[in-house]
Design a protein around this motif. Structure first.
Motif, PDB file in Angstrom:
ATOM      1  N   CYS A  57      92.036  10.589  63.347  1.00  0.00           N
ATOM      2  CA  CYS A  57      91.432   9.366  62.846  1.00  0.00           C
ATOM      3  C   CYS A  57      91.160   8.471  63.965  1.00  0.00           C
ATOM      4  CB  CYS A  57      92.179   8.592  61.655  1.00  0.00           C
ATOM      5  SG  CYS A  57      94.001   7.988  62.253  1.00  0.00           S
ATOM      6  N   SER A  80      89.347   5.619  63.327  1.00  0.00           N
ATOM      7  CA  SER A  80      88.452   5.868  62.235  1.00  0.00           C
ATOM      8  C   SER A  80      89.094   6.616  61.316  1.00  0.00           C
ATOM      9  CB  SER A  80      87.453   6.898  62.886  1.00  0.00           C
ATOM     10  OG  SER A  80      88.181   8.210  63.245  1.00  0.00           O
ATOM     11  N   PRO A  81      89.910   5.686  60.439  1.00  0.00           N
ATOM     12  CA  PRO A  81      90.516   6.487  59.355  1.00  0.00           C
ATOM     13  C   PRO A  81      89.535   6.823  58.262  1.00  0.00           C
ATOM     14  CG  PRO A  81      90.937   3.942  59.128  1.00  0.00           C
ATOM     15  CD  PRO A  81      90.137   4.221  60.708  1.00  0.00           C
ATOM     16  N   TYR A  82      89.729   7.598  57.196  1.00  0.00           N
ATOM     17  CA  TYR A  82      88.664   8.107  56.301  1.00  0.00           C
ATOM     18  C   TYR A  82      88.205   6.761  55.530  1.00  0.00           C
ATOM     19  CZ  TYR A  82      90.535  12.595  56.558  1.00  0.00           C
ATOM     20  OH  TYR A  82      90.870  13.818  57.076  1.00  0.00           O
ATOM     21  N   ASP A  83      88.770   5.681  55.423  1.00  0.00           N
ATOM     22  CA  ASP A  83      88.222   4.524  54.787  1.00  0.00           C
ATOM     23  C   ASP A  83      86.777   3.887  55.604  1.00  0.00           C
ATOM     24  OD1 ASP A  83      88.020   2.457  52.503  1.00  0.00           O
ATOM     25  OD2 ASP A  83      88.961   1.032  54.124  1.00  0.00           O
ATOM     26  N   PHE A  86      83.792   6.575  55.712  1.00  0.00           N
ATOM     27  CA  PHE A  86      83.072   6.391  54.460  1.00  0.00           C
ATOM     28  C   PHE A  86      81.977   4.957  54.936  1.00  0.00           C
ATOM     29  CE2 PHE A  86      86.538   8.376  51.760  1.00  0.00           C
ATOM     30  CZ  PHE A  86      85.739   9.684  52.145  1.00  0.00           C
ATOM     31  N   TRP A  90      78.349   5.483  54.910  1.00  0.00           N
ATOM     32  CA  TRP A  90      77.479   4.540  53.877  1.00  0.00           C
ATOM     33  C   TRP A  90      76.407   3.632  54.513  1.00  0.00           C
ATOM     34  CZ3 TRP A  90      82.227   3.056  50.290  1.00  0.00           C
ATOM     35  CH2 TRP A  90      82.704   4.171  49.790  1.00  0.00           C
ATOM     36  N   ARG A 128      83.569  17.912  48.733  1.00  0.00           N
ATOM     37  CA  ARG A 128      83.815  17.219  49.921  1.00  0.00           C
ATOM     38  C   ARG A 128      83.114  15.786  50.003  1.00  0.00           C
ATOM     39  NH1 ARG A 128      88.252  19.289  53.857  1.00  0.00           N
ATOM     40  NH2 ARG A 128      88.455  16.949  53.661  1.00  0.00           N
ATOM     41  N   GLY A 129      82.513  15.556  51.182  1.00  0.00           N
ATOM     42  CA  GLY A 129      81.747  14.513  51.321  1.00  0.00           C
ATOM     43  C   GLY A 129      80.168  14.699  51.446  1.00  0.00           C
ATOM     44  N   PRO A 131      77.668  15.292  49.139  1.00  0.00           N
ATOM     45  CA  PRO A 131      76.761  14.301  48.258  1.00  0.00           C
ATOM     46  C   PRO A 131      76.486  13.237  48.965  1.00  0.00           C
ATOM     47  CG  PRO A 131      78.386  15.413  47.104  1.00  0.00           C
ATOM     48  CD  PRO A 131      79.136  15.676  48.395  1.00  0.00           C
ATOM     49  N   GLY A 132      77.529  12.378  49.472  1.00  0.00           N
ATOM     50  CA  GLY A 132      77.320  11.087  50.112  1.00  0.00           C
ATOM     51  C   GLY A 132      76.709  11.387  51.486  1.00  0.00           C
ATOM     52  N   SER A 134      74.619  13.217  52.615  1.00  0.00           N
ATOM     53  CA  SER A 134      73.338  13.854  52.340  1.00  0.00           C
ATOM     54  C   SER A 134      72.412  12.564  52.039  1.00  0.00           C
ATOM     55  CB  SER A 134      73.025  15.023  51.381  1.00  0.00           C
ATOM     56  OG  SER A 134      73.381  14.534  50.240  1.00  0.00           O
ATOM     57  N   VAL A 135      72.912  11.555  51.344  1.00  0.00           N
ATOM     58  CA  VAL A 135      71.893  10.317  50.975  1.00  0.00           C
ATOM     59  C   VAL A 135      72.130   9.144  51.779  1.00  0.00           C
ATOM     60  CG1 VAL A 135      71.377  11.495  48.836  1.00  0.00           C
ATOM     61  CG2 VAL A 135      73.228   9.835  49.189  1.00  0.00           C
ATOM     62  N   HIS A 136      72.929   9.269  52.836  1.00  0.00           N
ATOM     63  CA  HIS A 136      72.968   8.181  53.533  1.00  0.00           C
ATOM     64  C   HIS A 136      72.829   8.184  55.252  1.00  0.00           C
ATOM     65  CE1 HIS A 136      75.656   7.059  50.102  1.00  0.00           C
ATOM     66  NE2 HIS A 136      75.011   5.866  50.157  1.00  0.00           N
TER      67      HIS A 136
ATOM     68  N   ASP B  99      82.398  13.685  44.799  1.00  0.00           N
ATOM     69  CA  ASP B  99      82.275  13.166  46.325  1.00  0.00           C
ATOM     70  C   ASP B  99      83.437  12.566  46.626  1.00  0.00           C
ATOM     71  OD1 ASP B  99      80.318  12.653  48.904  1.00  0.00           O
ATOM     72  OD2 ASP B  99      81.183  10.885  48.287  1.00  0.00           O
ATOM     73  N   GLU B 100      83.805  12.826  47.948  1.00  0.00           N
ATOM     74  CA  GLU B 100      85.263  12.126  48.470  1.00  0.00           C
ATOM     75  C   GLU B 100      84.803  10.416  48.238  1.00  0.00           C
ATOM     76  OE1 GLU B 100      85.317  13.377  52.350  1.00  0.00           O
ATOM     77  OE2 GLU B 100      86.099  15.285  52.025  1.00  0.00           O
ATOM     78  N   ASP B 176      96.564   6.744  59.455  1.00  0.00           N
ATOM     79  CA  ASP B 176      95.633   6.699  58.643  1.00  0.00           C
ATOM     80  C   ASP B 176      96.386   6.352  57.334  1.00  0.00           C
ATOM     81  OD1 ASP B 176      93.594   6.942  56.807  1.00  0.00           O
ATOM     82  OD2 ASP B 176      92.475   8.362  57.667  1.00  0.00           O
TER      83      ASP B 176
END
Lengths: 265, 291
Positions: A57, A80-83, A86, A90, A128-129, A131-132, A134-136, B99-100, B176
């Motif tokens: 992270c 760079s935490p997961y939040d 995203f 995005w 996993r991630g 879907p997101g 691929s469209v961002h 999705d995550e 995190d």
């Protein structure tokens, strides 16, 4: 001038690095050792503005080598935490190269299941991630094994990431952030540059023919009139790669670490 | 004086069959494993489990406690595929696959008490062909068709934190914070296991405020459970136990192997668990894994 000897892994790293050449200051994510070393090579040569992480992270000033780091603690330059990952993705400021299990002619990919989603023949990770992602933001792909099992006819078993498939567009429009870039495999580099985003061969690895790539692909590929050979790594790039991967993790990706030029084999 | 302390078995006694339970952490990080093992020792079943999945899911799936899994992955990081999860999934375990980031939005919607949040995530994929999903048209000029991520309302959230006082002022000290805060806000009841329960002054909240997961009014119960995330990590207090993770993976090889794992690491009083996995000194000394 003699061409230095290089491995297939090194050829792939150099080809993968090209994905990030014109991206400017974005988060570069490479999943798996070769895409990751591709981000590292891009960052240390033609796109120093890229941001890469330690795989956990933190953003690091210099790329972190795959495998053990010994006593060398990387310099941390950001969080760079997961939040935040995203939030970043995005916002579109990221380009990932991921390694799906299946891809189809639309560029749709799958890492969830083989077979029926309700009762799969083989359950894998889950979407996993994908879907997101691929469209961002821009996405590229790596396949260590270019076969008809990976490059499937029809559609992938479970569409985890969106592709250029009008039948799935909402309201008739492609997803706003959909931007598929390149596919690097053990045989060739492909992209989505043909009419209607069809997949075409951009370059063939040394000693590989178009027919060989087509025979290992479950859908028709677009064949440009002239297909160049994937550029061999330069001596300088090979030297850099060796420094970016002191543990030699790249040598473990392909069985027996074959040469990059099949004609030399 | 407000005192939310209870035992991990007390926590599980507050849960009931059929509940929707969120489990905090992410894959092999800060999973409330002592609470998961307590669920396995109890008869609790038919759960809808919402999790960024790790060995919590494999353990519950191996014992058939999950009626439905809401997930976007189940990963052991260093072993990318969890064999217990795979076996359950391949036997037809019901799932809602997200999705995550969509997962995050579903929790956020529940936390905001709205029925959904709009996003492009899922457009063009099979995710939105699952029956749980609807789309929504932007009411503004753009008229874009968006995915309406349904709120992921939780009956209870189970989280593992580093420190808590008896009132439920908690700290998660790992680099995190993951999505435990959203889990807490999406849940009617929130139970935390804590490495240490300390007097409020020892939280040193002035210095540590940024590690304060959420306000204590969300926290229902606090159970002290040293090394309660083992075999997952609670960095910086301790790291992932790769050796134990291998034993966990190997336990999926046969019914006998699973029974042996269960007997050795689950069916024992929680106070004996630490010795069974090599003792606190060993766990505290585990090296940081490389990702």
């Amino acid at each position: 001038m003699t061409t230095p000897n290089y491995s297939l892994a090194e050829l792939v790293i150099v080809a993968a690095a090209e994905a990030w050449r014109h991206d400017g200051e974005v988060m570069a994510t490479g999943i798996g050792p070769l895409p990751r070393l591709g981000t590292a090579l891009a960052k240390t040569t033609f796109n120093p503005a890229l941001q890469t992480t330690d795989g956990e992270c933190f953003y690091t000033s210099e790329p972190v080598p795959p495998g053990p780091r010994g006593d060398r603690e990387p310099e941390i330059e950001g969080w760079s935490p997961y939040d935040r990952v995203f939030s970043t993705l995005w916002g579109g400021k990221r380009h990932a190269m991921v390694a799906p299990v299946q891809i189809d002619r639309f560029g749709q990919t799958n890492i969830s299941v083989i077979g029926d989603h309700a009762k799969p023949k083989s359950a894998m990770l889950g979407a996993r991630g994908f879907p997101g992602n691929s469209v961002h933001h821009p996405n590229s792909f790596f396949f260590a094994s270019h076969t008809t099992r990976a490059f499937v006819p029809g559609e992938v078993d479970f569409v985890c990431s969106a592709g250029y498939n009008p039948a799935r567009y909402l309201n008739g429009k492609p997803p706003a952030g959909l931007d598929l870039r390149i596919i690097v495999t053990e045989l060739a580099v492909l992209d989505f540059g043909a009419p209607d985003h069809a997949i075409r061969v951009v370059s063939l690895h040394p000693g590989v023919t178009f027919e060989q790539v087509q025979d290992n692909t479950g859908f028709p590929l677009v064949r440009p009139d002239h297909i160049p050979t994937t550029p061999a790594p330069t001596a300088e790039q090979l030297d850099l790669i060796a420094r970016l991967d002191p543990n030699g993790v790249r040598k473990t990706v392909f069985k027996d670490n074959p040469p990059g030029d099949r004609r030399a084999a | 004086m407000l005192d939310k302390r209870m035992t991990i078995d007390d926590v599980v006694a507050q849960l009931s069959d059929g509940m929707t339970v969120g489990i905090g952490g992410w894959a092999t990080r800060r999973k409330p494993m002592a609470l998961v093992r307590a669920i396995l020792r109890s008869g609790l079943k038919d759960l809808t489990v919402v999790s960024y999945g790790g060995p919590d899911i494999g353990l519950l799936a191996a014992e058939k406690r999950i009626r439905k899994l809401v997930f976007s992955f189940v990963s052991l990081d260093h072993y990318p595929l969890d064999p217990h999860f795979r076996a359950a999934r391949q036997a037809g375990l019901e799932v809602l696959e997200l999705d995550e980031g969509m997962f995050h939005l579903g929790l956020r919607a529940a936390a905001m008490r709205v029925p959904f949040l709009p996003t492009r995530i899922g457009a063009g994929t099979d995710i939105i062909r699952q029956p749980a999903f609807r789309t929504v048209r932007s009411p503004y000029e753009d008229g874009e068709e968006l995915i309406a991520v349904p709120a992921l309302k939780l009956d209870a959230a189970l989280l593992h934190v580093h420190r808590s006082d008896q009132r439920g002022n908690v700290l998660t000290l790992s680099p995190d914070p993951l999505f435990d805060e959203l889990m807490a806000r999406a849940a009617d009841k929130v139970y935390v296991s804590a490495e240490k329960v300390v007097p409020t002054a020892e939280l040193d909240m002035r210095a540590n405020a940024r590690f304060n997961l959420c306000e204590r009014s969300l926290i229902t119960g606090v159970a002290e459970a040293p090394f309660g995330a083992h075999p997952t990590s609670a960095d910086p207090d301790y790291q992932l136990d790769l050796k134990h993770l291998k034993a966990y993976v190997d336990s999926a090889s046969s019914a006998e192997a699973w029974a042996a794992y269960r007997a050795s690491f689950v069916e024992l009083p929680p106070e004996h668990y630490l010795e069974a996995v090599g003792g606190p000194d060993r766990i505290a000394a585990l090296p940081k894994p490389v990702y």
